[in-house]
Design a protein around this motif. Structure first.
Motif, PDB file in Angstrom:
ATOM      1  N   THR A 292      -9.553   6.928  10.147  1.00  0.00           N
ATOM      2  CA  THR A 292     -10.184   6.668   8.854  1.00  0.00           C
ATOM      3  C   THR A 292     -11.617   6.218   9.080  1.00  0.00           C
ATOM      4  O   THR A 292     -11.912   5.520  10.054  1.00  0.00           O
ATOM      5  CB  THR A 292      -9.429   5.577   8.075  1.00  0.00           C
ATOM      6  N   GLY A 293     -12.525   6.612   8.165  1.00  0.00           N
ATOM      7  CA  GLY A 293     -13.910   6.167   8.201  1.00  0.00           C
ATOM      8  C   GLY A 293     -14.833   6.988   9.061  1.00  0.00           C
ATOM      9  O   GLY A 293     -16.014   6.663   9.179  1.00  0.00           O
ATOM     10  N   ALA A 294     -14.365   8.068   9.694  1.00  0.00           N
ATOM     11  CA  ALA A 294     -15.205   8.851  10.605  1.00  0.00           C
ATOM     12  C   ALA A 294     -15.658  10.145   9.942  1.00  0.00           C
ATOM     13  O   ALA A 294     -14.998  10.684   9.045  1.00  0.00           O
ATOM     14  CB  ALA A 294     -14.455   9.163  11.881  1.00  0.00           C
ATOM     15  N   THR A 295     -16.788  10.629  10.407  1.00  0.00           N
ATOM     16  CA  THR A 295     -17.301  11.935   9.962  1.00  0.00           C
ATOM     17  C   THR A 295     -17.397  12.933  11.104  1.00  0.00           C
ATOM     18  O   THR A 295     -17.491  14.128  10.864  1.00  0.00           O
ATOM     19  CB  THR A 295     -18.689  11.767   9.321  1.00  0.00           C
ATOM     20  N   ASP A 296     -17.404  12.434  12.326  1.00  0.00           N
ATOM     21  CA  ASP A 296     -17.539  13.308  13.495  1.00  0.00           C
ATOM     22  C   ASP A 296     -16.475  12.944  14.522  1.00  0.00           C
ATOM     23  O   ASP A 296     -16.075  11.774  14.661  1.00  0.00           O
ATOM     24  CB  ASP A 296     -18.931  13.174  14.119  1.00  0.00           C
ATOM     25  N   TYR A 332     -23.072   4.948  11.379  1.00  0.00           N
ATOM     26  CA  TYR A 332     -23.251   3.534  11.725  1.00  0.00           C
ATOM     27  C   TYR A 332     -22.679   3.161  13.092  1.00  0.00           C
ATOM     28  O   TYR A 332     -23.229   2.326  13.801  1.00  0.00           O
ATOM     29  CB  TYR A 332     -22.591   2.651  10.665  1.00  0.00           C
ATOM     30  N   CYS A 333     -21.534   3.721  13.451  1.00  0.00           N
ATOM     31  CA  CYS A 333     -20.869   3.257  14.663  1.00  0.00           C
ATOM     32  C   CYS A 333     -19.857   4.289  15.114  1.00  0.00           C
ATOM     33  O   CYS A 333     -19.677   5.335  14.474  1.00  0.00           O
ATOM     34  CB  CYS A 333     -20.166   1.917  14.417  1.00  0.00           C
ATOM     35  N   SER A 334     -19.205   3.978  16.213  1.00  0.00           N
ATOM     36  CA  SER A 334     -18.150   4.845  16.728  1.00  0.00           C
ATOM     37  C   SER A 334     -17.009   3.983  17.240  1.00  0.00           C
ATOM     38  O   SER A 334     -17.196   2.812  17.578  1.00  0.00           O
ATOM     39  CB  SER A 334     -18.679   5.744  17.850  1.00  0.00           C
ATOM     40  N   ASN A 335     -15.856   4.574  17.276  1.00  0.00           N
ATOM     41  CA  ASN A 335     -14.687   3.916  17.837  1.00  0.00           C
ATOM     42  C   ASN A 335     -13.882   4.968  18.570  1.00  0.00           C
ATOM     43  O   ASN A 335     -14.076   6.176  18.370  1.00  0.00           O
ATOM     44  CB  ASN A 335     -13.847   3.257  16.737  1.00  0.00           C
ATOM     45  N   ASN A 336     -12.988   4.542  19.424  1.00  0.00           N
ATOM     46  CA  ASN A 336     -12.240   5.517  20.197  1.00  0.00           C
ATOM     47  C   ASN A 336     -10.804   5.072  20.383  1.00  0.00           C
ATOM     48  O   ASN A 336     -10.476   3.902  20.243  1.00  0.00           O
ATOM     49  CB  ASN A 336     -12.905   5.759  21.557  1.00  0.00           C
TER      50      ASN A 336
END
Length: 903
Positions: A292-296, A332-336
């Motif tokens: 959730t919250g990602a575009t890429d 804004y940011c990234s997560n993995n």
């Protein structure tokens, strides 16, 4: 003073971060020094603590200039000055020795006069800025000495520099104190309205609740962002931010600073399915993002980018563990999120195995129980050195015995119908009055009985279990029936000297007795059915043209039919396998063009053939079903894969022992999981249908009765412990022995990392401390590799973290700051409880926390105990003629070795 210090100061105290607290009392009494204490103070390391400040007797405060030296002396301590006589006369390094100030000469005396010289090491200093080139008198005029009051009137420049540095660093909050301003007639009482946590990309409202202020200054990490009362801010990066608000009104004396931190987390929750997968090689897996919250999206397999969509299809074609990673991002940011795929050989569990290590090159013969556990016998040292033991199907040795037998052939294990083991020893000494020994063990390793039987010229023995717990065994011309207790039921021998018995196998309620006979100058094979009393009911001759045969193996299927393996005595590469029914009919025949090493049957009526070929030392494995159809073929180059008939059938496969250079490995081959990818490649052994064998009805002469004598024969044995290793014959992951939870995490720092310290917080989290020459970071990573906390250190200057110790609900970090000991305590959420700089220690060798106390061993031979608030409880100094070596802490006891330093 030791017991009432904090009670005194609780009576009246101003904020020790903004004011120097001085308590004036009538008298100071010490438990150790009596009433001779004029005053005392705490060093700068206690800055801001409730006990921080000075205590002075009234008779020495503002009475006369000479008496005022007491207060001046204690103020020196408050600003981090030590006594001039601390450390004695040692003066090799003036920044470490003595009072750590170079322009005060070494001193070791409590003076009784204004002129005194207690040390003659003034010129020993090795530093270029040591000011003393000759011996000088002690500095009795120094306020930090214990000379008579009338002698004291001065500080040195070095002491002044040290006090100034203390004000600018450790006690820097005093410089921001508003204590010199006039009081604010109407104090500002508003509060900051700000959440403790937010997410990237979210507009967060900052506000000040009150009408008493007219001017506002909002700062984020010391950068001014707004002068409005209410302010909305969007954070674009995750992290912990320090929020500061400075408010005042028209009165310049009315100013208030308010502080708060806000934790900003990435608004992306990265996730995908499946995260842990066990598959066979060549399988395609579909990974689906639940983020959730990602575009890429970026998918990586073992660090290599393989896709950019929310869904990834990937085929895993090698046997290994793969790291699967999804990196999800937005502006804004990234997560993995990471996962693991364990790709097994297509053999799967068919290659589960364990190894026994020894120094004798034992040859192991296994026999598998119905539960899957294994008895074994082993022979070495020209077959006289023996082992017998029991190993579970998981590879755990329950027991083993070692014994020695002279003039013996290898021992052979057989299961009995009552679940125990009999071991048959071929004693082939021609001068001995015996030829065969049978010993029975139970599953606990207890020897139940052991007997000799006087068979002569014993060579190859075959045995079969009877339903009543006994066995029938055969050797050359003899048949012998033994009951469950080792007593002889009956004995028989062949009627003709050119006849022989070479095998015995159970066939429903009867027994196949297989042997050979010479007829017309050729050896032919007989297959005889007999009852449990040794009486022959039917027999057939098996022949093919005029070829003379030898045999390698016989066995039976569950319907009672006989599997025979015959080899051409003139051509060992010409082998034949056939199935003979209980009516004497040949059901099928196979010709194998290759040197068949062994044949074995499992409980599913599957027949395993192993063919050993030189010079490449390869083994071909061929599986033939009960109907004669070949269903599997492959090849392996494992040396000594099996030895003749040592392979043993299991419920659904085989146990194959291989011995090579002091290690015997047992491979569990399970036919339900085996396929053509299991070993190496298909071999070139030719298997073809054969039609030329014939079986002819033949009236065999009955065996003659024979009398055998059995006598007790007990082998002397000792317990034996094997070294058993869980291993995998193919590359990882091994189906029975692999790490199920692998997490890989790559930390990318915004600045060059000079040192990285890792400490275990719990079984789900680890702490990281990293630093460069000018920056320090601290963070916590959970068991899935996600950063759950990350913040920069707030103290100015260079902090080098050397050790991180989790203790209770807190984390203690130890290091150095500007060549002084630095201690910081925080909770597991990263909130700093306190930081302290202790100037007594320039560096340390080892630190540990034991039984609610901090123990520190410095490289200059000092051993110190602190409480959990960083306060020194006591310090012990060791002989300075000794150096140090590595210390060890075990269960709260320190072991400190010393090295004598040559003078």
């Amino acid at each position: 003073m030791e017991t009432d210090d904090i009670s005194l100061k609780d009576l009246s105290r101003w904020n020790p971060l903004e004011y120097v607290n001085i308590w004036i009392v009538n008298e100071i009494n010490s438990n150790t020094q009596g009433s001779g204490v004029a005053g005392y103070a705490y060093l700068a390391g206690q800055h801001g603590q409730p006990h921080d400040g000075m205590v002075c007797e009234a008779k020495y405060f503002g009475v006369s200039p000479s008496d005022d030296v007491v207060f001046i002396h204690e103020m020196g301590h408050y600003l981090n000055l030590l006594h001039t006589f601390d450390g004695g006369c040692t003066n090799e390094h003036c920044e470490i020795n003595g009072d750590k100030v170079c322009d005060t000469p070494p001193d070791q005396s409590l003076h009784s006069a204004c002129v005194f010289n207690s040390c003659h090491t003034d010129a020993d200093g090795t530093l270029s800025h040591n000011p003393f080139t000759t011996d000088v008198n002690d500095m009795t005029e120094n306020y930090m000495d214990y000379s008579p009051f009338e002698c004291q009137f001065a500080f040195t420049k070095g002491q002044s520099d040290r006090m100034r540095a203390t004000l600018e660093e450790v006690r820097m909050s005093l410089l921001e104190s508003q204590g010199c301003l006039s009081p604010c007639p109407n104090p500002l009482n508003g509060v900051v309205n700000l959440p403790l946590e937010g997410v990237t990309g979210q507009s967060i409202s900052f506000s000040y609740t009150s009408t008493d202020a007219t001017n506002f200054e909002w700062k984020i990490n010391d950068t001014m962002i707004s002068t409005q009362n209410n302010y909305n801010h969007t954070f674009t990066k995750p992290g912990v931010y320090k929020i500061e608000l400075i408010v005042n009104n028209q009165d310049p004396n009315c100013l208030k600073k308010l502080y708060q931190t806000i934790r900003i987390i990435c608004n992306i929750a990265a996730d995908f399915d499946p995260k842990v997968t066990n598959i066979k090689e060549g399988t395609q897996v579909t990974f689906t993002s639940n983020t959730t919250g990602a575009t890429d999206y970026v998918w990586k397999i073992d660090g290599i980018e393989v896709g950019n969509n929310p869904v990834l299809n990937y085929t895993f074609d090698k046997t290994k563990d793969y790291l699967v990673q999804l990196i999800a991002s937005n502006p804004y940011c990234s997560n993995n999120k990471s996962g693991k795929v364990s790709v097994e050989s297509a053999c799967g569990d068919s290659i589960a195995q364990f190894s026994i290590v020894n120094n004798k090159d034992f040859e192991y013969i296994p026999v598998v129980t119905p539960s899957g556990d294994m008895f074994y016998t082993a022979s070495a040292d020209n077959l006289n050195h023996r082992l017998v033991g029991y190993i579970t199907k998981e590879g755990v040795e329950k027991w083993a015995h070692e014994y020695f037998v002279d003039n013996a052939f290898r021992s052979t294990p057989y299961l009995t119908s009552d679940g125990n083991l009999v071991v048959i020893e071929n004693l082939n000494d021609p001068n001995a009055n015996h030829g065969l020994t049978v010993t029975k063990y139970n599953t606990m390793g207890v020897k139940l009985w052991s007997y000799n039987y006087n068979l002569q010229n014993v060579l190859y023995v075959h045995a079969v279990a009877t339903d009543d717990g006994g066995i029938i065994l055969t050797n050359s011309y003899y048949l012998l029936s033994i009951d469950i207790n080792g007593s002889i039921n009956w004995g028989k021998f062949m009627s003709k000297i050119d006849d022989s018995v070479t095998g015995l196998f159970k066939s429903k309620n009867e027994f196949w007795c297989v042997g050979s006979i010479f007829e017309s100058g050729k050896r032919k094979f007989r297959a005889m059915l007999m009852d449990k009393g040794g009486n022959i009911s039917k027999s057939w001759l098996i022949a093919l043209n005029d070829i003379e045969f030898g045999h390698r193996f016989m066995g039976t299927l569950t319907d009672g039919s006989l599997i025979m393996h015959l080899t051409n005595n003139l051509n060992p590469d010409e082998n034949y396998v056939l199935r003979l029914s209980i009516d004497g009919q040949i059901l099928w025949q196979k010709k194998i063009s290759g040197p068949v090493n062994s044949i074995n049957i499992n409980k599913l009526d599957q027949i395993l053939l192993s063919i050993y070929t030189l010079p490449n030392r390869f083994f071909d494995l061929i599986i033939i079903e009960a109907d004669g159809e070949e269903t599997f073929r492959n090849q392996t180059n494992i040396k000594n894969f099996s030895n003749k008939n040592y392979i043993n059938g299991t419920n659904n496969g085989w146990v194959i022992p291989m011995t090579w250079q002091g290690k015997t490995t047992f491979i569990q081959v399970t036919t339900g999981n085996i396929n053509n990818n299991c070993v190496i490649e298909k071999g070139n052994i030719v298997t073809e249908t054969e039609t030329e064998f014939v079986s002819t009805s033949y009236n065999s002469s009955q065996f003659f009765n024979a009398n055998f004598i059995n006598q007790s024969y007990i082998f002397s044995s000792n317990p034996y412990n094997s070294t058993i290793l869980q291993e995998c014959r193919v590359s990882n992951p091994c189906p029975k022995n692999c790490n199920q939870d692998l997490v890989h995490k790559k930390i990318i720092s915004a600045f060059p990392i000079g040192e990285l310290e890792v400490s275990v917080i719990s079984n789900k989290e680890i702490a990281l401390s990293l630093y460069s020459e000018s920056k320090s970071n601290f963070g916590i990573i959970d068991h899935e590799g996600n950063i759950s906390l990350d913040f920069k250190h707030s103290s100015s200057g260079s902090i080098v973290f050397w050790k991180v110790i989790p203790y209770g609900q807190y984390i203690y970090r130890f290091g150095t700051k500007d060549s002084n000991l630095f201690i910081e305590k925080s909770n597991i959420n990263g909130t700093v409880m306190w930081t302290k700089v202790n100037t007594i220690f320039a560096t340390f060798h080892d630190i540990n926390i034991v039984n609610d106390a901090i123990y520190l061993y410095t490289t200059i031979g000092r051993y110190t105990k602190m409480d959990l608030d960083g306060n020194i409880v006591w310090t012990k100094k060791f002989d300075e003629n000794f150096g140090y070596a590595n210390t060890v802490t075990r269960n709260g006891i320190w072991h400190i070795p010393f090295v004598k330093i040559k003078s």
